[in-house]
Design an enzyme around this catalytic site. Structure first.
Site, mmCIF file in Angstrom:
data_model
loop_
_atom_site.group_PDB
_atom_site.id
_atom_site.type_symbol
_atom_site.label_atom_id
_atom_site.label_comp_id
_atom_site.label_asym_id
_atom_site.label_seq_id
_atom_site.Cartn_x
_atom_site.Cartn_y
_atom_site.Cartn_z
ATOM 1 C CG ASN A 35 -1.899 -1.142 1.204
ATOM 2 O OD1 ASN A 35 -2.386 -1.539 0.156
ATOM 3 N ND2 ASN A 35 -2.186 -1.684 2.375
ATOM 4 C CG HIS B 178 -10.567 -2.105 6.556
ATOM 5 N ND1 HIS B 178 -10.126 -2.225 7.854
ATOM 6 C CD2 HIS B 178 -9.592 -2.624 5.774
ATOM 7 C CE1 HIS B 178 -8.924 -2.786 7.862
ATOM 8 N NE2 HIS B 178 -8.584 -3.043 6.606
ATOM 9 C CD GLU C 108 -12.798 0.471 3.000
ATOM 10 O OE1 GLU C 108 -11.659 0.596 2.511
ATOM 11 O OE2 GLU C 108 -13.375 -0.632 3.120
ATOM 12 C CB SER D 67 -9.048 -1.744 1.475
ATOM 13 O OG SER D 67 -9.969 -2.663 2.045
ATOM 14 C CG ASP E 173 -11.345 4.014 6.275
ATOM 15 O OD1 ASP E 173 -10.307 4.404 5.718
ATOM 16 O OD2 ASP E 173 -11.373 3.011 7.013
ATOM 17 C CG HIS F 30 -6.750 1.917 0.763
ATOM 18 N ND1 HIS F 30 -5.613 1.189 0.498
ATOM 19 C CD2 HIS F 30 -7.339 1.325 1.834
ATOM 20 C CE1 HIS F 30 -5.516 0.185 1.361
ATOM 21 N NE2 HIS F 30 -6.550 0.252 2.183
ATOM 22 C CE LYS G 269 -4.227 1.137 4.291
ATOM 23 N NZ LYS G 269 -4.031 1.311 5.770
#
Length: 398
Positions: free
Chosen positions: A43, A129, A171, A175, A200, A203, A234
């Protein structure tokens, strides 16, 4: 409980995991079991984890503050570097204030139950997640799961909920699938039902929105009803998690988030590395074509514009995969899942890739319902790496 029997059950179901530790820094090529392998499992999207900028900042903080924090943040575990990182994080995310956690997992499992109570309703995307799932389980709130990225289903649940306090959790970049939530319309929906929106951004930070994440990507202005969670671990190449939001929300979390209150703080060296990473991304989000003259001296001038390079590499990989007949989503993120019918097939493909010098482990249940090879693209990948990956995948599935 017979754990040996349970381990054997996992083995028979092709679900037994083993740890493979690398003997080198994170990067484009990693050494595992004495073999150099192209790394498509990280990541570290901007390749900053081993950069001189972060290492130099961490070394200096190590000399200035020592290694261990020695206590929780609310005792004596924090330093002026921690405070500076939180100020920088808040500004980076366009929020009033931010709070640092030891990990993204700690952020979600600490913040979600703290921000809700038995008079609350949580609306969580079905593919969120595991840390969000666990944070929701720790909450006293009524929990609703809406179908993945299905805003009509979400609205029907919100409309029928009697709870006055509503919290929608998603998210931004998912992910395991690499697709992007519709943050613009989620925000409109939350405004309609007077709900808070918890994003979230783990990423997305450093990747989309010129590195600033989902709100910048969708041109949504942060407000008191939006809570941004993210990680330094990440694309920013460091370690730790954060939550950014209104001053009231963050002050409340400092007093109620159990994963913060009852954990020893991260070392100042970790905070310093995260700070250097944000400074790099900030500099490049303003002038993406070249390094600005005012770039801090500790950031080496030979570094390319990693965000631009990352997206060029993502585009190249997705285009080449499509040309070979692979089904690839249109989302321009570094996460590209290649889905298979069975766990056994996925393990076989991953093993074949390993034989051809590509490290891309199989992702299996319970992490995902449908097994896959999760390709992670980084700015450190070169065109020949992508070509080798795509050719190896084509060969592996024959």
């Amino acid at each position: 409980m017979d754990y040996k029997y349970k381990i054997e059950q996992l083995r028979r179901q092709d679900l037994l995991r083993t740890v493979r530790d690398r003997g080198c820094p994170a990067g484009r090529v990693i050494n595992i079991d004495g073999r150099d392998l192209l790394n498509f499992s990280s990541n570290d999207y901007l390749g900053l984890a081993s950069s001189p900028a972060l290492i130099g900042a961490a070394k200096q903080a190590l000399m200035d503050y020592g290694h261990g924090a020695g206590a929780s943040r609310l005792l004596s575990g924090g330093t002026t570097v921690h405070a500076l990182l939180e100020e920088k994080t808040a500004a980076f995310k366009g929020a009033e204030k931010a709070i640092m956690f030891n990990s993204g997992y700690a952020a979600n499992t600490g913040a979600i139950p703290a921000l809700t109570d038995d008079n609350s309703a949580i609306f969580s995307d079905a593919l969120n997640h595991a840390s969000i799932v666990d944070g929701c389980r720790l909450s006293a709130a009524k929990r609703y799961i809406y179908r993945h990225n299905d805003l009509d289903h979400l609205e029907s649940l919100m409309k029928n909920s009697p709870c006055a306090h509503k919290l929608v959790i998603t998210e931004s970049v998912f992910s395991m699938d690499g697709d992007v939530a519709d943050i613009y319309n989620l925000n409109l929906l939350c405004n309609k039902y007077n709900a808070a929106l918890y994003i979230d951004d783990a990423h997305a930070t450093g990747v989309i929105g010129q590195g600033r994440g989902a709100l910048a990507h969708f041109n949504v202005t942060p407000n008191d009803n939006i809570i941004q969670m993210g990680t330094y671990s990440k694309a920013l190449g460091s370690i730790g998690g954060f939550v950014a939001g209104s001053e009231a929300v963050i002050d409340y979390l400092f007093n109620t988030a159990r994963s913060l209150i009852y954990s020893t703080a991260l070392p100042a060296a970790a905070a310093a590395a995260s700070l250097a990473a944000i400074e790099y991304v900030e500099a490049h989000s303003e002038l993406p074509a070249e390094l600005p003259a005012e770039l801090p001296a500790e950031l080496p001038a030979e570094l390319p514009d990693l965000i631009v390079k990352l997206h060029k590499t993502i585009d190249n990989c997705r285009r080449m995969l499509r040309s070979k007949g692979f089904t690839v989503t249109l989302d321009n993120t570094p996460i590209i899942p290649i889905v298979f019918d069975s766990t056994a097939e996925t393990l076989h493909i991953s093993g074949r890739l390993l034989e051809m010098g590509v490290y891309a482990p199989a992702i299996r249940p319970p992490t995902v319902k449908q097994p896959r090879i999760r390709i992670s693209i980084s700015a450190f990948h070169e065109d020949e790496d992508i070509e080798h990956l795509v050719n190896a995948l084509s060969e592996a599935i024959r």
